[in-house]
Design a protein around this motif. Sequence first.
Motif: not given
Length: 335
Positions: A250-257
């Motif tokens: 989820d953190e990776l997805a958030k970083r990728a917007h």
Amino acid sequence: MSRDNTMAVIDPAVAEQISVRHLAVVVFDSVSLGIMSFAFGVFDMAAAHGELSDLDVRVVSGEPDATLTGGGLACPVPYDLDAIRTADLVIVPNWRSPQESPPEPVLNALRTAHTNGARIVGLCSGAFVLASAGLLDGRSATTHWGLAGLLADMYPQVEVDAAALYVDDGDVLTAGGGAAGMDLGLHLIRSLCGADVATKLAKGMVLPPHRQGGQAQYIESPIPEFDDEDPVTETMAWALTKLDTNLPVDELAKRAHMSRRNYDRRFREITGTAPATWLTHQRVIRAQRLLESTVLPVDQIARYCGFTSAAALRPHFRKLLGVAPAAYRETFGLS
């Protein structure tokens, strides 16, 4: 499939019924004498120890006027394709170029031998000859790990296992590169003469009777190339700098917007796998490199790679490489 480096090993009760009187080793022009040692060196050693004394070994020319070369020598090949058709065991130790089609006469001879009940063996790139003859269709097989992807692409009907040292599918057998041919040779001796003889020969040749881990330990894992303009690959590059930390997808997805769903979909398009699976794979590769290049305790390496302990690292490492971290270090670590 077995859990280590082989597949479909012959049942001992069946092994007692197997006999080999005529061995044909198929060579193509300018094949190296060194490669030939992997093809029948084990059988020569068996004869030196008084085993398989009635085995008739014939080196067969797979194409007109083939020669063996090496050390400034050029040796003609004495037998023609008739020796393949009448053999009990046929070994193809290599093929010069996977992109080149082997001669049709030798493919026909291999098919005939197989139809007549011979066991057919392909070592390293020799697996491409067996595949070209159609003998690997619908079967599990292996080859040198560096050629496994090409074999799978060229012959999609073959189930390629790049990690196996060798695959025994009964009447058709294949092995990986180099010394894996010796491993398969010892396996054949085991099926012909019994485990005691195979172990005795292995000791005489200063080889383990049965290697653990397979080719998976030798497969290179290059650092992936990333496109900084792609938000998903940017997060992948960033994640490689943070493998010692907790990295929720989820953190990776958030970083990728991106939404988690879109991120997962795009990630699979790029890598062919899920983000969490990829992260675990990269953590294990990091541990592999540290085991090779440092003397750090395994528990400390595990924490550097995002695992809570050596015990947490061990099942993932074994799944990918076929051996435990400590065993891997014994083979590939600093001396």
